[in-house]
Design a protein around this motif. Structure first.
Motif, PDB file in Angstrom:
ATOM      1  N   TRP A  16     -68.846 -19.525  -4.117  1.00 31.70           N
ATOM      2  CA  TRP A  16     -68.852 -18.690  -5.333  1.00 31.70           C
ATOM      3  C   TRP A  16     -67.503 -18.794  -6.043  1.00 31.70           C
ATOM      4  CZ3 TRP A  16     -66.350 -14.611  -7.661  1.00 31.70           C
ATOM      5  CH2 TRP A  16     -67.042 -13.908  -8.640  1.00 31.70           C
ATOM      6  N   ASN A  50     -74.016  -9.701 -18.516  1.00 29.75           N
ATOM      7  CA  ASN A  50     -74.586 -11.001 -18.145  1.00 29.75           C
ATOM      8  C   ASN A  50     -76.037 -11.137 -18.637  1.00 29.75           C
ATOM      9  OD1 ASN A  50     -75.388 -13.336 -16.961  1.00 29.75           O
ATOM     10  ND2 ASN A  50     -74.908 -12.733 -14.860  1.00 29.75           N
ATOM     11  N   PHE A  51     -76.187 -11.293 -19.972  1.00 28.35           N
ATOM     12  CA  PHE A  51     -77.557 -11.446 -20.488  1.00 28.35           C
ATOM     13  C   PHE A  51     -77.577 -12.202 -21.807  1.00 28.35           C
ATOM     14  CE2 PHE A  51     -76.897  -8.165 -23.693  1.00 28.35           C
ATOM     15  CZ  PHE A  51     -76.068  -7.214 -23.093  1.00 28.35           C
ATOM     16  N   GLY A  76     -72.727 -20.446 -22.954  1.00 29.11           N
ATOM     17  CA  GLY A  76     -73.644 -19.616 -22.172  1.00 29.11           C
ATOM     18  C   GLY A  76     -72.909 -18.559 -21.366  1.00 29.11           C
ATOM     19  N   TYR A  77     -73.395 -18.364 -20.138  1.00 29.08           N
ATOM     20  CA  TYR A  77     -72.774 -17.353 -19.258  1.00 29.08           C
ATOM     21  C   TYR A  77     -71.296 -17.618 -19.094  1.00 29.08           C
ATOM     22  CZ  TYR A  77     -71.245 -15.160 -14.950  1.00 29.08           C
ATOM     23  OH  TYR A  77     -70.544 -14.461 -14.020  1.00 29.08           O
ATOM     24  N   ILE A 133     -77.943  -9.626  -9.022  1.00 26.43           N
ATOM     25  CA  ILE A 133     -76.879 -10.641  -9.105  1.00 26.43           C
ATOM     26  C   ILE A 133     -75.508  -9.974  -8.969  1.00 26.43           C
ATOM     27  CG2 ILE A 133     -76.481 -10.746 -11.631  1.00 26.43           C
ATOM     28  CD1 ILE A 133     -76.484 -13.794 -11.339  1.00 26.43           C
ATOM     29  N   ASP A 161     -72.949 -11.273  -6.398  1.00 32.71           N
ATOM     30  CA  ASP A 161     -71.620 -11.751  -6.817  1.00 32.71           C
ATOM     31  C   ASP A 161     -70.504 -11.039  -6.049  1.00 32.71           C
ATOM     32  OD1 ASP A 161     -72.695 -13.625  -8.532  1.00 32.71           O
ATOM     33  OD2 ASP A 161     -72.378 -12.449 -10.349  1.00 32.71           O
ATOM     34  N   PHE A 198     -82.649 -14.320  -8.948  1.00 36.52           N
ATOM     35  CA  PHE A 198     -82.425 -13.452 -10.092  1.00 36.52           C
ATOM     36  C   PHE A 198     -83.246 -13.969 -11.275  1.00 36.52           C
ATOM     37  CE2 PHE A 198     -79.443 -12.413  -7.072  1.00 36.52           C
ATOM     38  CZ  PHE A 198     -78.543 -13.428  -6.830  1.00 36.52           C
ATOM     39  N   ASP A 214     -84.019 -14.932 -14.366  1.00 38.25           N
ATOM     40  CA  ASP A 214     -83.363 -15.164 -15.656  1.00 38.25           C
ATOM     41  C   ASP A 214     -84.206 -16.118 -16.482  1.00 38.25           C
ATOM     42  OD1 ASP A 214     -81.270 -18.037 -15.345  1.00 38.25           O
ATOM     43  OD2 ASP A 214     -82.991 -17.492 -14.131  1.00 38.25           O
ATOM     44  N   ARG A 217     -83.132 -19.490 -16.874  1.00 45.00           N
ATOM     45  CA  ARG A 217     -82.758 -20.853 -16.459  1.00 45.00           C
ATOM     46  C   ARG A 217     -83.535 -21.317 -15.228  1.00 45.00           C
ATOM     47  NH1 ARG A 217     -81.295 -23.588 -20.390  1.00 45.00           N
ATOM     48  NH2 ARG A 217     -79.629 -22.642 -21.613  1.00 45.00           N
ATOM     49  N   ASP A 259     -80.760 -19.610  -5.234  1.00 45.26           N
ATOM     50  CA  ASP A 259     -80.670 -19.313  -6.672  1.00 45.26           C
ATOM     51  C   ASP A 259     -79.406 -19.907  -7.261  1.00 45.26           C
ATOM     52  OD1 ASP A 259     -79.353 -17.616  -8.868  1.00 45.26           O
ATOM     53  OD2 ASP A 259     -81.449 -17.038  -9.006  1.00 45.26           O
ATOM     54  N   TRP A 285     -79.329 -22.667 -10.144  1.00 50.26           N
ATOM     55  CA  TRP A 285     -78.765 -22.332 -11.459  1.00 50.26           C
ATOM     56  C   TRP A 285     -77.700 -23.355 -11.849  1.00 50.26           C
ATOM     57  CZ3 TRP A 285     -74.276 -20.859 -14.019  1.00 50.26           C
ATOM     58  CH2 TRP A 285     -74.477 -20.299 -15.298  1.00 50.26           C
ATOM     59  N   TYR A 320     -81.491  -9.874 -18.924  1.00 51.66           N
ATOM     60  CA  TYR A 320     -81.139 -11.198 -18.361  1.00 51.66           C
ATOM     61  C   TYR A 320     -80.817 -12.175 -19.455  1.00 51.66           C
ATOM     62  CZ  TYR A 320     -86.009 -12.548 -19.483  1.00 51.66           C
ATOM     63  OH  TYR A 320     -87.194 -12.829 -20.125  1.00 51.66           O
TER      64      TYR A 320
HETATM   65  N1  LIG Z   1     -80.694 -16.787 -11.733  1.00 51.14           N
HETATM   66  C1  LIG Z   1     -79.440 -16.812 -12.150  1.00 51.14           C
HETATM   67  N2  LIG Z   1     -79.185 -16.467 -13.428  1.00 51.14           N
HETATM   68  C2  LIG Z   1     -77.884 -16.499 -13.822  1.00 51.14           C
HETATM   69  C3  LIG Z   1     -76.815 -16.846 -12.999  1.00 51.14           C
HETATM   70  C4  LIG Z   1     -75.643 -16.735 -13.788  1.00 51.14           C
HETATM   71  C5  LIG Z   1     -74.246 -16.996 -13.419  1.00 51.14           C
HETATM   72  N3  LIG Z   1     -73.983 -16.923 -12.020  1.00 51.14           N
HETATM   73  C6  LIG Z   1     -72.948 -17.786 -11.566  1.00 51.14           C
HETATM   74  C7  LIG Z   1     -71.752 -17.005 -11.314  1.00 51.14           C
HETATM   75  C8  LIG Z   1     -71.410 -17.053 -10.046  1.00 51.14           C
HETATM   76  C9  LIG Z   1     -72.315 -17.886  -9.302  1.00 51.14           C
HETATM   77  O1  LIG Z   1     -71.579 -18.919  -8.727  1.00 51.14           O
HETATM   78  C10 LIG Z   1     -73.300 -18.438 -10.283  1.00 51.14           C
HETATM   79  O2  LIG Z   1     -73.172 -19.810 -10.427  1.00 51.14           O
HETATM   80  C11 LIG Z   1     -76.036 -16.346 -15.058  1.00 51.14           C
HETATM   81  N4  LIG Z   1     -77.377 -16.216 -15.041  1.00 51.14           N
HETATM   82  C12 LIG Z   1     -78.296 -15.981 -16.136  1.00 51.14           C
HETATM   83  O3  LIG Z   1     -78.553 -17.279 -16.708  1.00 51.14           O
HETATM   84  C13 LIG Z   1     -78.696 -17.151 -18.125  1.00 51.14           C
HETATM   85  C14 LIG Z   1     -77.520 -17.861 -18.757  1.00 51.14           C
HETATM   86  O4  LIG Z   1     -77.735 -19.247 -18.635  1.00 51.14           O
HETATM   87  P1  LIG Z   1     -76.908 -20.250 -19.630  1.00 51.14           P
HETATM   88  O5  LIG Z   1     -77.388 -19.865 -21.053  1.00 51.14           O
HETATM   89  O6  LIG Z   1     -77.326 -21.627 -19.172  1.00 51.14           O
HETATM   90  O7  LIG Z   1     -75.440 -19.941 -19.433  1.00 51.14           O
HETATM   91  C15 LIG Z   1     -78.678 -15.658 -18.406  1.00 51.14           C
HETATM   92  O8  LIG Z   1     -79.984 -15.141 -18.271  1.00 51.14           O
HETATM   93  C16 LIG Z   1     -77.801 -15.138 -17.277  1.00 51.14           C
HETATM   94  O9  LIG Z   1     -78.061 -13.754 -17.012  1.00 51.14           O
HETATM   95  C17 LIG Z   1     -77.113 -17.201 -11.652  1.00 51.14           C
HETATM   96  O10 LIG Z   1     -76.255 -17.543 -10.821  1.00 51.14           O
HETATM   97  N5  LIG Z   1     -78.434 -17.172 -11.284  1.00 51.14           N
END
Ligand SMILES: Nc1nc2c(c(CN[C@H]3C=C[C@H](O)[C@@H]3O)cn2[C@@H]2O[C@H](COP(=O)(O)O)[C@@H](O)[C@H]2O)c(=O)[nH]1
Length: 340
Positions: A49, A75-76, A98-99, A211, A215, A237, A239, A241, A313, A317, A340
Motif C-alpha cells: 500500500w 474518494n469518489f 483520477g483518484y 476502503i 487503507d 470496493f 467502484d 473501475r 481489489d 484496481w 464511489y
Molecule cells: N475498488 C477500488 N476502487 C478504488 C480504489 C482507489 C484507490 N485506492 C488505491 C489507494 C491505495 C491503494 O493502494 C489503492 O491502489 C480509488 N478507487 C475508486 O476508483 C475510482 C477512481 O478511478 P480512476 O478514475 O481510474 O482514478 C473511484 O470510484 C474511486 O472511488 C481501489 O483501490 N479499489
C-alpha cells in the motif's frame, strides 16, 4: 435502526437475481489462476500500500491516519466526459489523474502549509478554499466540488464532536476489528452510508467505508492499531473501475442492452437496477475469485499468508489503471454520486 444486508450477502443476493450482468465461472477461474501467479509479489503484501504508491503517506502515524480519512471522504467520482479533457493535478513534476489527482492535491496543499488533513481546519473551510486546494492544472475542474465541500465539512464536524478531531480515536474504538470500524464509520458519518434497495431488499455496498478500513490496514501494514483480525471479512470496493476490469478479463459479462447504454455514455442514477447489478455482481465475482485462489493453494499444498478480497481489489484496481488502453472497449458505468 434499519437493517441492511452486508456487502458480501448483498453481492450474492444481487448476483442470483441479476438480469443484465453475469458472473462467469470459467472467467473467474482464469482470473484466479492469473492472480495466483502473483501471490508472492509485493502487490499481495500489505506493505505494498505504501511502497507501490508514492502519493500515499509513507510514515505510520496519526497524521497519516487523518490523511487517509480525508482522502477516503473525498474518494469518489473522478471520471470525466472525455478521456482527453480531464482534471489533472501536477505534483513534484508529475501529472496525476483520477483518484491520484485527489492525493496529489492533498499533498500539494500540505506542502503549501494548508492543514487540509486537520479536522479543525477542513470543518470550517469555505468553498473557495477547497476549490483552491483541489484546483486542476487543466481547464477541467475536479467533478462534484460542491458535494466534496459539503461532505468534507460534515465529516470534520463529526470527527471533532465524536472523536476529538482525530480518526485515530475512531480506529482505537474499533478494538482491532475491521467490522467494528466499518460500523462506526457508517453509523457516524452519513456520507459513507452507501446503500440501495434491490427487489425490495435493503442492500449495502459501503464502498468508501470498506476502503477506508482497508487503507488504514494498508497504511499500518496490518500491525498495531491496524491489526484487524477480521480484515478478510471485507469485500472488494464497488467502484467504477473494477467492474470494467472484471468484464475485460472475462470474469463478468454485460447484456447487449447494458453494453449499448455504456457505449452511449448514458448517465446512470445511483441505486438504479442496472447500476446495482454491476456493483453487486462485482462484489460476488471477487469473492469467487478469492475462493478459487484458496482452492488452488490447497490443491498445490501452498500455505498462503495474505489472501483477501482487499488485496485482490487493490491488485485489480492498479491493473485497470495500468491497462487503461486495453480496457477501452469496455466503458465504465457513469454515475455522479458521493459514494464511489
Ligand atoms: N475498488 C477500488 N476502487 C478504488 C480504489 C482507489 C484507490 N485506492 C488505491 C489507494 C491505495 C491503494 O493502494 C489503492 O491502489 C480509488 N478507487 C475508486 O476508483 C475510482 C477512481 O478511478 P480512476 O478514475 O481510474 O482514478 C473511484 O470510484 C474511486 O472511488 C481501489 O483501490 N479499489
Amino acid at each position: 435502526m434499519e437493517c441492511f444486508l452486508m456487502p458480501k450477502e448483498s453481492g450474492k443476493f444481487i448476483t442470483d437475481r441479476s438480469k443484465d450482468v453475469l458472473v462467469l465461472e470459467e472467467g473467474v477461474r482464469k482470473v484466479a489462476e492469473m492472480l495466483y501467479g502473483k501471490i508472492n509479489s509485493k502487490e499481495f503484501d500489505p506493505t505494498g500500500w505504501k511502497s507501490l504508491h508514492e502519493l500515499n503517506p509513507q510514515v505510520m502515524n496519526e497524521d497519516s491516519i487523518n490523511w487517509v480519512f480525508v482522502a477516503d471522504t473525498l474518494n469518489f467520482s473522478f471520471w470525466s466526459e472525455s478521456e482527453e479533457h480531464k482534471c489533472l493535478v501536477k505534483y513534484k513534476g508529475k501529472m496525476h489523474s483520477g483518484y491520484w489527482s485527489l492525493c496529489a492535491a492533498i499533498n500539494r496543499a500540505l506542502d503549501e502549509g494548508i492543514p487540509i488533513t486537520s479536522a479543525s481546519y477542513y470543518s470550517t473551510m469555505t468553498l473557495d478554499q477547497l476549490k483552491h486546494v483541489l484546483r486542476s492544472d487543466t481547464d477541467i475542474p475536479m467533478p462534484l466540488i460542491e458535494e466534496r465541500h459539503r461532505v468534507l465539512k460534515e465529516a470534520g464536524h463529526i470527527l471533532l464532536e465524536k472523536f476529538d478531531g482525530s480518526f485515530l480515536n475512531c480506529v482505537k474504538e474499533s478494538g482491532k476489528s475491521a467490522q467494528k470500524l466499518l460500523q462506526l464509520v457508517v453509523e457516524n458519518f452519513p456520507s459513507y452510508k452507501d446503500v440501495a434497495t434491490f427487489e425490495d431488499k435493503k442492500i449495502a455496498f459501503y464502498k468508501r467505508a470498506q476502503i477506508l478500513v482497508a487503507d488504514i490496514w494498508g497504511l499500518l501494514e496490518g500491525k498495531g492499531d491496524g491489526s484487524f483480525n477480521d480484515i478478510g471479512s471485507l469485500t472488494m470496493f464497488a467502484d467504477y473501475r473494477i467492474p470494467q476490469a472484471l468484464v475485460s478479463l472475462g470474469a463478468m459479462k454485460y447484456s447487449e442492452e447494458l453494453m449499448k447504454k455504456l457505449k452511449h455514455g448514458v448517465l446512470f442514477q445511483s441505486g438504479e437496477r442496472l447500476e446495482v447489478e454491476i456493483r453487486g455482481c462485482s462484489i460476488w465475482c471477487v469473492e469467487l475469485i478469492r475462493d478459487y485462489m484458496l482452492h488452488l493453494g490447497a490443491q498445490k499444498g501452498d500455505t498462503i499468508e495474505n489472501l483477501n478480497a482487499v488485496l485482490i481489489d487493490y491488485y485489480l484496481w492498479d491493473y485497470a489503471r495500468e491497462h487503461r488502453k486495453d480496457m477501452a472497449n469496455i466503458p465504465i458505468h457513469r454515475v455522479r454520486c458521493i459514494f464511489y
